[in-house]
Design a protein around this motif. Structure first.
Motif, PDB file in Angstrom:
ATOM      1  N   MET A 162     -24.083  34.136 -12.404  1.00 53.59           N
ATOM      2  CA  MET A 162     -22.982  34.294 -11.233  1.00 53.59           C
ATOM      3  C   MET A 162     -22.100  35.453 -11.512  1.00 53.59           C
ATOM      4  N   ASP A 163     -22.038  36.161 -10.492  1.00 55.47           N
ATOM      5  CA  ASP A 163     -20.938  37.411 -10.792  1.00 55.47           C
ATOM      6  C   ASP A 163     -19.619  36.869 -10.963  1.00 55.47           C
ATOM      7  N   ALA A 164     -18.822  37.761 -11.691  1.00 58.06           N
ATOM      8  CA  ALA A 164     -17.557  37.090 -12.083  1.00 58.06           C
ATOM      9  C   ALA A 164     -16.532  37.218 -10.972  1.00 58.06           C
ATOM     10  N   ASN A 165     -17.025  38.024  -9.782  1.00 60.80           N
ATOM     11  CA  ASN A 165     -16.385  38.242  -8.509  1.00 60.80           C
ATOM     12  C   ASN A 165     -16.629  37.461  -7.391  1.00 60.80           C
ATOM     13  N   THR A 166     -17.502  36.277  -7.943  1.00 57.59           N
ATOM     14  CA  THR A 166     -18.103  35.499  -6.457  1.00 57.59           C
ATOM     15  C   THR A 166     -16.851  34.652  -6.199  1.00 57.59           C
ATOM     16  N   VAL A 167     -16.759  34.513  -4.653  1.00 54.25           N
ATOM     17  CA  VAL A 167     -15.641  33.996  -4.244  1.00 54.25           C
ATOM     18  C   VAL A 167     -16.102  32.567  -3.666  1.00 54.25           C
ATOM     19  N   PHE A 168     -15.141  31.644  -3.916  1.00 49.87           N
ATOM     20  CA  PHE A 168     -15.471  30.219  -3.369  1.00 49.87           C
ATOM     21  C   PHE A 168     -14.403  30.085  -2.319  1.00 49.87           C
TER      22      PHE A 168
END
Ligand code: CMC
Length: 379
Positions: free
Chosen positions: A1-7
């Motif tokens: 998962m990308d460290a910048n994935t926004v939830f």
């Protein structure tokens, strides 16, 4: 998962461990400290349930007596808060409640250098104080004088007594008690999460509750019950449902009192409240209101049930509060009165193994560096 994935909305993100309560969104179960909500509603009272949430076990007779004594004493309000409520009796109740809790905190010197035992002591007092504030807000709005709580009544009974000046009948006291139990705790909802964020900075429990009440006020959370009843009244009769609800859905409007982030099946609280709503509307000659609500439910489930959209707690609670004589403006404050025990229980639990909340945002703005433009050269 990308460290910048926004939830977005932290959907699906687990932020803490808890033993207070469990919402099983697939099975439609609500559990407080291991007990199914249906079991508690049938056998218990709000005093016992709030004790259970905060302390982790059902009280013995002597524990319950001491707890009730604190609650009783706390539901007598200090004069500065009574003055505030009566001076602002025309204000929106949830806003006034938020301010009143904040004033209680400002006047409590324990909150300046708070210890763990102070947090718990104040938390339990707030379980008694917040319902008394809510009742007094209603009393002031209706032009009455402040009513002192009566030692022969339960917390639910005193809520009705302090808001009307009349001792309630057993059935109304019982309905109020059930409403309090049903709304006491509900997972990591937005207001509870707000209270955790605040307490995680080692702030005091008054501040945690002030944050929580501000969050509960929104129409996507605690404000939905008021809007749900207004919608049922606006629709008026079952024959209008298809047209009004169909029209709103076509315009992509949300129907208040339906849908839930966690429940993808029928909300168990709505099922219990629906039974009471049917009973009280029949008794008060408002059967058409219930029939209209039932038809809205049928239409919504037929159109959106496959998406997991069913009535939530707010769809039928308004009708029940209405039967107890509360104006729709008061509904969100009533929600706050009972949710206080969940906010307190979870704030105390979180801070006992604390970690400051400090998430990050993914920066998507201009990274520059831009050259500064003097004001006279900007257009
Ligand atoms: N009426 C019509 N459509 C709805 C509704 C609704 N009440 N709720 C969800 N949907 C649709 C929504 O339009 C979306 O459709 P699509 O996939 O075509 O875009 C889909 O269902 C998913 O909705 P969402 O808003 O992305 O889902 P969520 O998990 O973020 O929303 C909710 C949960 C409670 C914010 C939402 O259901 C809602 O706004 N309901 C109305 C307000 C309400 O009753 N709130 C009280 C919640 S229960 C009390 C509490 O615990 O706070």
């Amino acid at each position: 998962m990308d460290a910048n994935t926004v939830f977005k909305g932290l959907e699906g993100v687990i932020v803490s461990e808890t033993k207070v309560g469990f919402v099983d969104g697939e099975a439609g179960r609500l559990v407080y400290r291991g007990f199914n909500i249906e079991e508690l509603v049938q056998h218990s009272s709000y005093e016992e349930v709030s004790f259970l949430l905060i302390n982790g076990h059902l009280p013995t007779a002597s524990e319950l007596k001491s707890y009730r004594d604190v609650i009783m004493k706390s539901s007598s309000l200090p004069s500065e808060v009574i003055d505030l409520i009566w001076a602002h009796s025309n204000k929106y109740p949830t806003s006034l409640l938020r301010t009143a809790v904040s004033l209680l905190g400002a006047n409590d010197t324990r909150a300046d250098h708070i210890t763990d035992s102070d947090q718990k002591e104040i938390g339990v007092e707030l379980v008694g104080k917040v319902p008394a504030l809510v009742s007094s807000i209603r009393r002031a709005a209706e032009g009455g004088k402040y009513v002192k709580p009566s030692p022969d009544l339960s917390l639910a009974g005193n809520m009705l007594y302090q808001s009307t000046g009349k001792k309630p009948d057993k059935s109304s006291e019982r309905i109020m008690d059930v409403c309090l139990m049903l709304h006491a705790d509900h997972g990591s909802n937005a207001s509870t999460f707000s209270s955790l964020v605040t307490i995680s900075s080692l702030s005091d429990i008054y501040s945690a509750l002030t944050s929580a009440i501000g969050t509960l006020k929104g129409p996507l959370h605690g404000g939905a019950n008021e809007m749900a009843l207004k919608l049922i009244m606006e629709v008026g009769k079952p024959e209008n449902v298809e047209e009004v609800i169909g029209g709103k859905l076509e315009k992509k409007e949300k129907i208040m009192g339906f849908g839930h982030r966690v429940y993808k099946v029928y909300d168990p609280r709505a099922r219990i409240l629906k039974g009471f709503a049917r009973e009280v509307t029949a008794r008060n000659g408002k059967g058409q209101l219930f029939d209209t609500a039932q038809k809205i439910e049928d239409v919504m489930i037929s159109k959106l049930g496959t998406k997991g959209i069913f009535p939530n707690v707010d769809f039928y609670s308004g009708m029940v509060y209405d039967s107890l004589g509360f104006h729709p403006d008061m509904f969100t404050s009533l929600f706050a009165a009972s949710r206080t025990s969940g906010w307190v229980a979870r704030s105390l639990e979180y801070v006992s193994d604390n970690k400051l909340f400090r998430p990050r945002s993914s920066y998507v703005g201009e990274r520059g560096p831009l050259a500064y433009i003097p004001i006279e050269k900007r257009n």
